[in-house]
Design an enzyme around this catalytic site. Structure first.
Site, PDB file in Angstrom:
ATOM      1  N   LYS A 237       0.864  -1.177   0.000  1.00  0.00           N
ATOM      2  CA  LYS A 237       0.000   0.000   0.000  1.00  0.00           C
ATOM      3  C   LYS A 237       0.899   1.225   0.000  1.00  0.00           C
ATOM      4  CE  LYS A 237      -3.745   2.309   2.515  1.00  0.00           C
ATOM      5  NZ  LYS A 237      -4.613   2.269   3.709  1.00  0.00           N
ATOM      6  N   ARG A 247     -10.780   9.742   0.899  1.00  0.00           N
ATOM      7  CA  ARG A 247     -10.682  10.399   2.208  1.00  0.00           C
ATOM      8  C   ARG A 247     -11.782  11.428   2.399  1.00  0.00           C
ATOM      9  NH1 ARG A 247      -4.018  10.607   2.168  1.00  0.00           N
ATOM     10  NH2 ARG A 247      -3.765   8.376   2.666  1.00  0.00           N
ATOM     11  N   LYS A 259       1.284   9.964   5.816  1.00  0.00           N
ATOM     12  CA  LYS A 259       1.349   8.550   6.191  1.00  0.00           C
ATOM     13  C   LYS A 259       2.608   7.861   5.673  1.00  0.00           C
ATOM     14  CE  LYS A 259      -3.673   8.222   6.515  1.00  0.00           C
ATOM     15  NZ  LYS A 259      -4.858   7.359   6.390  1.00  0.00           N
ATOM     16  N   GLU A 275       7.774  -6.877   1.787  1.00  0.00           N
ATOM     17  CA  GLU A 275       6.430  -6.979   2.358  1.00  0.00           C
ATOM     18  C   GLU A 275       5.743  -8.272   1.919  1.00  0.00           C
ATOM     19  OE1 GLU A 275       5.200  -5.026   4.533  1.00  0.00           O
ATOM     20  OE2 GLU A 275       6.418  -3.206   4.420  1.00  0.00           O
ATOM     21  N   LYS A 290      -2.128  -1.526  -3.736  1.00  0.00           N
ATOM     22  CA  LYS A 290      -2.966  -0.326  -3.762  1.00  0.00           C
ATOM     23  C   LYS A 290      -2.070   0.909  -3.883  1.00  0.00           C
ATOM     24  CE  LYS A 290      -6.433   2.159  -0.978  1.00  0.00           C
ATOM     25  NZ  LYS A 290      -7.179   2.186   0.293  1.00  0.00           N
ATOM     26  N   SER A 316      -9.983   5.458  -5.512  1.00  0.00           N
ATOM     27  CA  SER A 316     -10.923   6.534  -5.809  1.00  0.00           C
ATOM     28  C   SER A 316     -10.387   7.532  -6.825  1.00  0.00           C
ATOM     29  CB  SER A 316     -11.304   7.251  -4.509  1.00  0.00           C
ATOM     30  OG  SER A 316     -10.142   7.751  -3.847  1.00  0.00           O
ATOM     31  N   TYR A 355     -14.710   0.660  -7.829  1.00  0.00           N
ATOM     32  CA  TYR A 355     -16.008   1.320  -7.730  1.00  0.00           C
ATOM     33  C   TYR A 355     -16.802   1.158  -9.029  1.00  0.00           C
ATOM     34  CZ  TYR A 355     -13.446   3.263  -3.840  1.00  0.00           C
ATOM     35  OH  TYR A 355     -12.674   3.385  -2.700  1.00  0.00           O
TER      36      TYR A 355
END
Length: 386
Positions: A237, A247, A259, A275, A290, A316, A355
Protein backbone atom coordinates in the site's frame (compact mmCIF):
# COMPACT_ATOMS: atom_id res chain seq x y z
CA UNK A 1 -11.80 -40.07 -45.51
CA UNK A 2 -12.46 -37.24 -43.07
CA UNK A 3 -15.29 -35.79 -41.08
CA UNK A 4 -15.75 -32.27 -39.70
CA UNK A 5 -18.01 -31.55 -36.76
CA UNK A 6 -19.01 -28.07 -35.59
CA UNK A 7 -21.80 -26.75 -33.39
CA UNK A 8 -21.86 -23.24 -34.90
CA UNK A 9 -20.71 -23.04 -38.48
CA UNK A 10 -23.17 -20.20 -39.09
CA UNK A 11 -22.95 -18.86 -42.62
CA UNK A 12 -20.38 -21.44 -43.63
CA UNK A 13 -22.99 -24.20 -43.66
CA UNK A 14 -22.39 -27.81 -42.61
CA UNK A 15 -19.55 -30.01 -43.74
CA UNK A 16 -20.37 -33.68 -44.03
CA UNK A 17 -17.81 -36.08 -45.51
CA UNK A 18 -14.81 -35.46 -47.69
CA UNK A 19 -13.46 -38.29 -49.81
CA UNK A 20 -11.03 -38.36 -52.73
CA UNK A 21 -10.69 -34.60 -52.78
CA UNK A 22 -14.42 -33.83 -53.01
CA UNK A 23 -16.85 -32.61 -50.40
CA UNK A 24 -20.57 -32.94 -49.81
CA UNK A 25 -23.13 -31.12 -47.68
CA UNK A 26 -21.31 -27.78 -47.94
CA UNK A 27 -23.60 -24.90 -48.78
CA UNK A 28 -22.92 -21.22 -49.18
CA UNK A 29 -24.71 -18.55 -47.25
CA UNK A 30 -27.62 -16.91 -48.99
CA UNK A 31 -26.99 -13.68 -47.10
CA UNK A 32 -23.27 -13.20 -47.64
CA UNK A 33 -20.87 -13.92 -50.46
CA UNK A 34 -18.52 -16.57 -49.13
CA UNK A 35 -15.87 -18.55 -50.92
CA UNK A 36 -14.58 -21.94 -49.84
CA UNK A 37 -11.25 -23.58 -50.54
CA UNK A 38 -9.54 -26.81 -49.58
CA UNK A 39 -5.88 -26.79 -48.66
CA UNK A 40 -3.36 -29.11 -47.13
CA UNK A 41 -1.68 -28.14 -43.87
CA UNK A 42 1.68 -29.25 -42.59
CA UNK A 43 0.66 -32.48 -40.83
CA UNK A 44 0.27 -35.49 -43.12
CA UNK A 45 -3.30 -36.28 -44.00
CA UNK A 46 -4.73 -33.06 -42.53
CA UNK A 47 -6.89 -30.83 -44.65
CA UNK A 48 -8.40 -27.44 -43.92
CA UNK A 49 -11.49 -25.80 -45.30
CA UNK A 50 -11.35 -22.03 -45.26
CA UNK A 51 -14.55 -19.99 -45.43
CA UNK A 52 -14.04 -16.31 -46.14
CA UNK A 53 -16.01 -13.34 -47.36
CA UNK A 54 -15.31 -12.15 -50.87
CA UNK A 55 -13.52 -8.82 -50.70
CA UNK A 56 -11.75 -6.67 -53.23
CA UNK A 57 -7.99 -6.76 -52.76
CA UNK A 58 -7.35 -3.48 -54.54
CA UNK A 59 -6.15 -0.56 -52.46
CA UNK A 60 -7.49 2.98 -52.78
CA UNK A 61 -6.73 4.94 -55.90
CA UNK A 62 -3.10 5.96 -56.03
CA UNK A 63 -1.86 3.00 -53.97
CA UNK A 64 1.62 2.10 -55.28
CA UNK A 65 2.22 -1.30 -56.83
CA UNK A 66 4.88 -3.08 -54.81
CA UNK A 67 6.48 -6.43 -54.30
CA UNK A 68 5.15 -7.93 -51.02
CA UNK A 69 7.62 -7.97 -48.17
CA UNK A 70 9.33 -11.32 -47.69
CA UNK A 71 8.05 -11.91 -44.16
CA UNK A 72 7.98 -15.30 -42.48
CA UNK A 73 5.92 -13.98 -39.60
CA UNK A 74 3.08 -11.53 -39.85
CA UNK A 75 1.55 -11.09 -36.37
CA UNK A 76 -1.41 -9.24 -37.86
CA UNK A 77 -2.67 -12.56 -39.27
CA UNK A 78 -3.86 -13.46 -35.77
CA UNK A 79 -5.72 -10.14 -35.46
CA UNK A 80 -7.48 -10.01 -38.82
CA UNK A 81 -10.98 -11.18 -37.81
CA UNK A 82 -13.24 -11.06 -34.76
CA UNK A 83 -13.20 -14.85 -34.58
CA UNK A 84 -9.42 -15.02 -34.36
CA UNK A 85 -9.10 -12.06 -31.99
CA UNK A 86 -11.62 -13.64 -29.62
CA UNK A 87 -9.98 -17.06 -29.87
CA UNK A 88 -6.55 -15.73 -28.97
CA UNK A 89 -7.56 -13.18 -26.30
CA UNK A 90 -5.40 -13.89 -23.28
CA UNK A 91 -7.24 -11.98 -20.57
CA UNK A 92 -10.94 -12.06 -19.75
CA UNK A 93 -12.98 -10.19 -17.16
CA UNK A 94 -16.04 -11.52 -15.37
CA UNK A 95 -18.13 -10.26 -12.42
CA UNK A 96 -16.42 -12.92 -10.29
CA UNK A 97 -13.20 -10.90 -10.55
CA UNK A 98 -14.70 -7.80 -8.91
CA UNK A 99 -15.03 -6.69 -5.31
CA UNK A 100 -17.31 -3.68 -4.81
CA UNK A 101 -16.22 -1.16 -2.14
CA UNK A 102 -19.19 0.41 -0.36
CA UNK A 103 -19.30 3.40 1.99
CA UNK A 104 -21.79 3.34 4.84
CA UNK A 105 -22.81 5.88 7.48
CA UNK A 106 -25.11 6.10 10.45
CA UNK A 107 -27.93 7.90 8.66
CA UNK A 108 -30.70 6.15 6.78
CA UNK A 109 -30.51 8.35 3.65
CA UNK A 110 -27.96 7.87 0.88
CA UNK A 111 -25.77 10.93 0.41
CA UNK A 112 -23.70 11.55 -2.74
CA UNK A 113 -19.91 11.81 -2.57
CA UNK A 114 -18.94 14.95 -4.45
CA UNK A 115 -15.50 13.78 -5.58
CA UNK A 116 -16.75 10.37 -6.72
CA UNK A 117 -19.66 10.73 -9.17
CA UNK A 118 -22.04 7.81 -8.93
CA UNK A 119 -20.88 6.79 -5.43
CA UNK A 120 -22.80 7.37 -2.20
CA UNK A 121 -22.50 7.07 1.55
CA UNK A 122 -25.18 4.47 1.95
CA UNK A 123 -27.74 4.36 4.72
CA UNK A 124 -27.05 1.23 6.72
CA UNK A 125 -30.71 0.19 7.02
CA UNK A 126 -31.86 0.27 3.38
CA UNK A 127 -29.33 1.82 1.00
CA UNK A 128 -26.62 -0.71 1.75
CA UNK A 129 -28.87 -3.71 1.15
CA UNK A 130 -30.32 -2.19 -2.01
CA UNK A 131 -26.82 -1.71 -3.44
CA UNK A 132 -25.84 -5.27 -2.55
CA UNK A 133 -28.95 -6.68 -4.22
CA UNK A 134 -28.30 -4.66 -7.39
CA UNK A 135 -24.70 -5.88 -7.50
CA UNK A 136 -25.70 -9.49 -6.98
CA UNK A 137 -28.15 -9.24 -9.86
CA UNK A 138 -25.18 -8.78 -12.21
CA UNK A 139 -23.04 -11.48 -10.61
CA UNK A 140 -21.01 -9.57 -8.01
CA UNK A 141 -20.86 -11.46 -4.73
CA UNK A 142 -17.93 -9.80 -2.94
CA UNK A 143 -18.06 -6.49 -1.08
CA UNK A 144 -15.78 -4.49 1.19
CA UNK A 145 -17.33 -2.02 3.63
CA UNK A 146 -15.92 1.33 4.72
CA UNK A 147 -17.75 3.21 7.52
CA UNK A 148 -18.03 6.97 7.79
CA UNK A 149 -18.03 7.64 11.54
CA UNK A 150 -19.19 10.97 13.06
CA UNK A 151 -16.45 13.01 14.71
CA UNK A 152 -18.23 12.78 18.04
CA UNK A 153 -17.64 9.04 18.08
CA UNK A 154 -13.94 9.22 17.16
CA UNK A 155 -11.26 8.92 19.85
CA UNK A 156 -7.47 8.85 19.89
CA UNK A 157 -7.57 5.09 19.65
CA UNK A 158 -10.31 2.51 19.75
CA UNK A 159 -10.71 -1.23 19.60
CA UNK A 160 -10.45 -0.90 15.82
CA UNK A 161 -7.56 1.48 15.26
CA UNK A 162 -8.16 2.44 11.61
CA UNK A 163 -8.27 5.92 10.17
CA UNK A 164 -12.09 6.22 9.88
CA UNK A 165 -12.32 5.88 13.65
CA UNK A 166 -9.34 8.00 14.59
CA UNK A 167 -9.77 11.70 15.28
CA UNK A 168 -6.40 12.51 13.69
CA UNK A 169 -7.00 10.47 10.53
CA UNK A 170 -4.02 8.14 10.93
CA UNK A 171 -4.05 4.36 10.63
CA UNK A 172 -2.47 3.77 14.01
CA UNK A 173 -2.28 5.00 17.57
CA UNK A 174 -0.45 8.33 17.65
CA UNK A 175 2.05 9.08 20.39
CA UNK A 176 2.25 12.58 21.89
CA UNK A 177 5.25 13.40 19.73
CA UNK A 178 3.41 12.37 16.56
CA UNK A 179 5.01 8.93 16.13
CA UNK A 180 2.66 6.15 14.94
CA UNK A 181 2.99 3.34 17.47
CA UNK A 182 3.39 -0.01 15.70
CA UNK A 183 2.99 -2.78 18.27
CA UNK A 184 0.25 -1.06 20.25
CA UNK A 185 -1.69 -0.52 17.02
CA UNK A 186 -1.31 -4.20 16.10
CA UNK A 187 -2.81 -5.13 19.48
CA UNK A 188 -5.89 -3.05 18.67
CA UNK A 189 -6.12 -4.38 15.13
CA UNK A 190 -6.38 -7.91 16.47
CA UNK A 191 -9.42 -6.88 18.48
CA UNK A 192 -10.95 -5.31 15.39
CA UNK A 193 -10.37 -8.41 13.28
CA UNK A 194 -11.98 -10.70 15.88
CA UNK A 195 -14.90 -8.28 16.20
CA UNK A 196 -15.46 -8.33 12.44
CA UNK A 197 -15.23 -12.13 12.34
CA UNK A 198 -17.86 -12.38 15.07
CA UNK A 199 -20.09 -10.08 13.01
CA UNK A 200 -19.85 -12.49 10.08
CA UNK A 201 -16.95 -11.25 7.95
CA UNK A 202 -15.53 -13.89 5.61
CA UNK A 203 -12.33 -11.93 4.96
CA UNK A 204 -10.62 -9.34 7.14
CA UNK A 205 -8.41 -6.84 5.38
CA UNK A 206 -5.72 -5.06 7.42
CA UNK A 207 -4.89 -1.89 5.48
CA UNK A 208 -2.73 -0.16 8.08
CA UNK A 209 0.75 -1.30 6.94
CA UNK A 210 1.94 -1.97 10.50
CA UNK A 211 4.78 -4.47 10.81
CA UNK A 212 3.80 -7.94 12.04
CA UNK A 213 0.05 -7.42 11.98
CA UNK A 214 -0.77 -10.38 9.71
CA UNK A 215 0.78 -12.96 12.04
CA UNK A 216 -0.82 -11.33 15.08
CA UNK A 217 -4.28 -11.19 13.47
CA UNK A 218 -4.00 -14.80 12.31
CA UNK A 219 -3.16 -15.89 15.83
CA UNK A 220 -6.01 -13.85 17.31
CA UNK A 221 -8.56 -15.25 14.87
CA UNK A 222 -7.42 -18.81 15.42
CA UNK A 223 -7.49 -18.38 19.19
CA UNK A 224 -11.17 -17.40 18.94
CA UNK A 225 -12.01 -20.32 16.66
CA UNK A 226 -12.18 -18.35 13.39
CA UNK A 227 -9.87 -20.66 11.48
CA UNK A 228 -11.85 -20.25 8.25
CA UNK A 229 -11.79 -16.44 8.19
CA UNK A 230 -9.30 -15.32 5.55
CA UNK A 231 -6.84 -12.43 5.68
CA UNK A 232 -6.45 -10.19 2.65
CA UNK A 233 -3.36 -8.19 3.51
CA UNK A 234 -2.69 -4.79 2.00
CA UNK A 235 0.81 -5.97 1.18
CA UNK A 236 2.00 -3.07 -0.97
CA UNK A 237 0.00 0.00 0.00
CA UNK A 238 1.69 3.12 -1.26
CA UNK A 239 1.57 6.63 0.22
CA UNK A 240 -0.32 7.80 -2.84
CA UNK A 241 -1.98 11.02 -3.89
CA UNK A 242 -4.69 8.96 -5.61
CA UNK A 243 -6.60 8.43 -2.33
CA UNK A 244 -8.05 11.97 -2.14
CA UNK A 245 -11.71 11.28 -3.06
CA UNK A 246 -11.82 8.26 -0.71
CA UNK A 247 -10.68 10.40 2.21
CA UNK A 248 -13.41 12.90 1.40
CA UNK A 249 -15.93 10.05 1.43
CA UNK A 250 -14.92 9.01 4.95
CA UNK A 251 -13.71 12.40 6.20
CA UNK A 252 -10.45 10.70 7.12
CA UNK A 253 -7.71 13.04 5.91
CA UNK A 254 -4.79 13.17 8.38
CA UNK A 255 -5.14 16.16 10.66
CA UNK A 256 -1.36 16.54 10.67
CA UNK A 257 1.60 15.15 8.78
CA UNK A 258 1.19 12.34 6.27
CA UNK A 259 1.35 8.55 6.19
CA UNK A 260 4.82 8.08 4.74
CA UNK A 261 6.25 6.52 7.90
CA UNK A 262 4.12 3.42 7.40
CA UNK A 263 2.82 3.42 3.81
CA UNK A 264 5.34 2.69 1.06
CA UNK A 265 7.30 5.20 -1.00
CA UNK A 266 5.81 5.43 -4.54
CA UNK A 267 9.36 5.45 -5.91
CA UNK A 268 10.14 1.99 -4.50
CA UNK A 269 9.73 -1.33 -6.29
CA UNK A 270 11.96 -3.92 -4.59
CA UNK A 271 10.58 -2.99 -1.18
CA UNK A 272 7.32 -4.66 -2.19
CA UNK A 273 9.16 -7.99 -2.19
CA UNK A 274 10.08 -7.55 1.47
CA UNK A 275 6.43 -6.98 2.36
CA UNK A 276 5.36 -9.91 0.16
CA UNK A 277 7.71 -12.40 1.79
CA UNK A 278 6.70 -11.22 5.27
CA UNK A 279 2.95 -11.44 4.62
CA UNK A 280 3.23 -14.89 3.05
CA UNK A 281 5.32 -16.14 5.97
CA UNK A 282 2.87 -14.66 8.48
CA UNK A 283 -0.15 -16.44 7.00
CA UNK A 284 -1.85 -14.03 4.60
CA UNK A 285 -4.37 -15.68 2.26
CA UNK A 286 -4.57 -12.88 -0.35
CA UNK A 287 -2.00 -10.19 -1.20
CA UNK A 288 -3.20 -6.74 -2.29
CA UNK A 289 -1.57 -3.85 -4.15
CA UNK A 290 -2.97 -0.33 -3.76
CA UNK A 291 -3.36 1.74 -5.96
CA UNK A 292 -3.65 -0.42 -9.07
CA UNK A 293 -3.11 1.20 -12.47
CA UNK A 294 -0.03 3.31 -11.57
CA UNK A 295 1.51 0.21 -9.91
CA UNK A 296 0.98 -2.54 -12.48
CA UNK A 297 4.68 -3.37 -12.26
CA UNK A 298 4.18 -4.14 -8.57
CA UNK A 299 1.12 -6.28 -9.31
CA UNK A 300 3.26 -8.29 -11.75
CA UNK A 301 6.08 -8.50 -9.19
CA UNK A 302 3.77 -10.07 -6.60
CA UNK A 303 2.25 -12.38 -9.20
CA UNK A 304 5.69 -13.69 -10.16
CA UNK A 305 6.84 -14.16 -6.58
CA UNK A 306 3.83 -15.74 -4.86
CA UNK A 307 1.35 -18.49 -5.61
CA UNK A 308 -1.27 -16.75 -3.45
CA UNK A 309 -4.19 -14.90 -5.07
CA UNK A 310 -3.29 -11.31 -5.94
CA UNK A 311 -5.75 -8.44 -5.48
CA UNK A 312 -5.44 -4.88 -6.76
CA UNK A 313 -7.42 -1.85 -5.62
CA UNK A 314 -8.45 0.58 -8.34
CA UNK A 315 -8.70 3.49 -5.95
CA UNK A 316 -10.92 6.53 -5.81
CA UNK A 317 -8.53 8.81 -7.70
CA UNK A 318 -8.32 6.37 -10.60
CA UNK A 319 -12.11 6.12 -10.67
CA UNK A 320 -12.69 9.87 -10.45
CA UNK A 321 -10.19 10.67 -13.21
CA UNK A 322 -12.06 8.42 -15.64
CA UNK A 323 -15.39 9.91 -14.58
CA UNK A 324 -14.08 13.47 -14.94
CA UNK A 325 -12.55 12.76 -18.35
CA UNK A 326 -15.84 11.33 -19.52
CA UNK A 327 -17.83 14.34 -18.29
CA UNK A 328 -15.47 16.60 -20.26
CA UNK A 329 -15.93 14.30 -23.29
CA UNK A 330 -12.19 13.73 -23.51
CA UNK A 331 -12.52 9.93 -23.30
CA UNK A 332 -15.10 7.19 -23.78
CA UNK A 333 -15.93 6.24 -20.18
CA UNK A 334 -17.02 2.68 -20.87
CA UNK A 335 -14.08 1.80 -23.10
CA UNK A 336 -11.50 3.36 -20.79
CA UNK A 337 -13.11 1.71 -17.76
CA UNK A 338 -12.97 -1.74 -19.33
CA UNK A 339 -9.46 -1.23 -20.70
CA UNK A 340 -8.15 -0.13 -17.30
CA UNK A 341 -9.68 -3.18 -15.60
CA UNK A 342 -8.41 -5.52 -18.30
CA UNK A 343 -4.88 -4.11 -17.87
CA UNK A 344 -5.02 -4.65 -14.11
CA UNK A 345 -6.03 -8.25 -14.59
CA UNK A 346 -3.47 -8.77 -17.36
CA UNK A 347 -0.74 -7.61 -14.98
CA UNK A 348 -1.63 -10.52 -12.69
CA UNK A 349 -4.54 -9.54 -10.44
CA UNK A 350 -7.03 -12.30 -9.68
CA UNK A 351 -9.35 -9.92 -7.82
CA UNK A 352 -9.98 -6.23 -8.50
CA UNK A 353 -11.51 -3.90 -5.92
CA UNK A 354 -13.21 -1.21 -8.01
CA UNK A 355 -16.01 1.32 -7.73
CA UNK A 356 -16.79 0.40 -11.34
CA UNK A 357 -17.68 -3.17 -10.32
CA UNK A 358 -21.42 -3.04 -11.03
CA UNK A 359 -21.02 -0.94 -14.18
CA UNK A 360 -18.27 -3.19 -15.51
CA UNK A 361 -20.23 -6.34 -14.69
CA UNK A 362 -23.16 -5.01 -16.71
CA UNK A 363 -20.87 -4.40 -19.68
CA UNK A 364 -19.34 -7.88 -19.38
CA UNK A 365 -22.74 -9.55 -19.28
CA UNK A 366 -24.05 -7.46 -22.16
CA UNK A 367 -21.03 -8.30 -24.31
CA UNK A 368 -21.31 -11.98 -23.43
CA UNK A 369 -24.98 -12.11 -24.46
CA UNK A 370 -24.24 -10.10 -27.60
CA UNK A 371 -21.46 -12.47 -28.62
CA UNK A 372 -23.79 -15.46 -28.30
CA UNK A 373 -26.52 -13.82 -30.34
CA UNK A 374 -24.33 -12.56 -33.19
CA UNK A 375 -23.95 -14.52 -36.39
CA UNK A 376 -20.79 -16.58 -36.71
CA UNK A 377 -18.07 -14.19 -37.93
CA UNK A 378 -16.64 -14.54 -41.39
CA UNK A 379 -13.19 -16.02 -41.80
CA UNK A 380 -13.78 -19.34 -40.03
CA UNK A 381 -11.25 -22.15 -40.28
CA UNK A 382 -12.30 -25.82 -40.13
CA UNK A 383 -9.60 -28.46 -39.80
CA UNK A 384 -10.30 -31.92 -41.21
CA UNK A 385 -8.31 -34.93 -40.09
CA UNK A 386 -8.03 -38.07 -42.17
Amino acid sequence: MAFAVSTSLGHAGVVGKIEDGSYIGLRQSTTRKLSFSLCRIGVRGHTAIRASEDRSTAGPQGTPKITPLDLIKRPRRNRKSPALREAFQETHLSPANFVLPLFIHEGEEDTPIGAMPGCFRLGWRHGLLDEVYKARDVGINSFILFPKVPDALKVIYTDVALDPYNSDGHDGIVREDGVIMNDETVHQLCKQAVSQARAGADVVSPSDMMDGRVAAIRAALDAEGFHDVSIMSYTAKYASAFYGPFREALDSNPRFGDKRTYQMNPANFREALIETYEDVAEGADILLVKPALPYLDVVRLLRQNSALPIAAYQVSGEYSMIKAGAVLKMIDEEKVMMESLMCIKRAGADVILTYFARQAANVSLRDEVGAREEDAPVGLFFFLFS
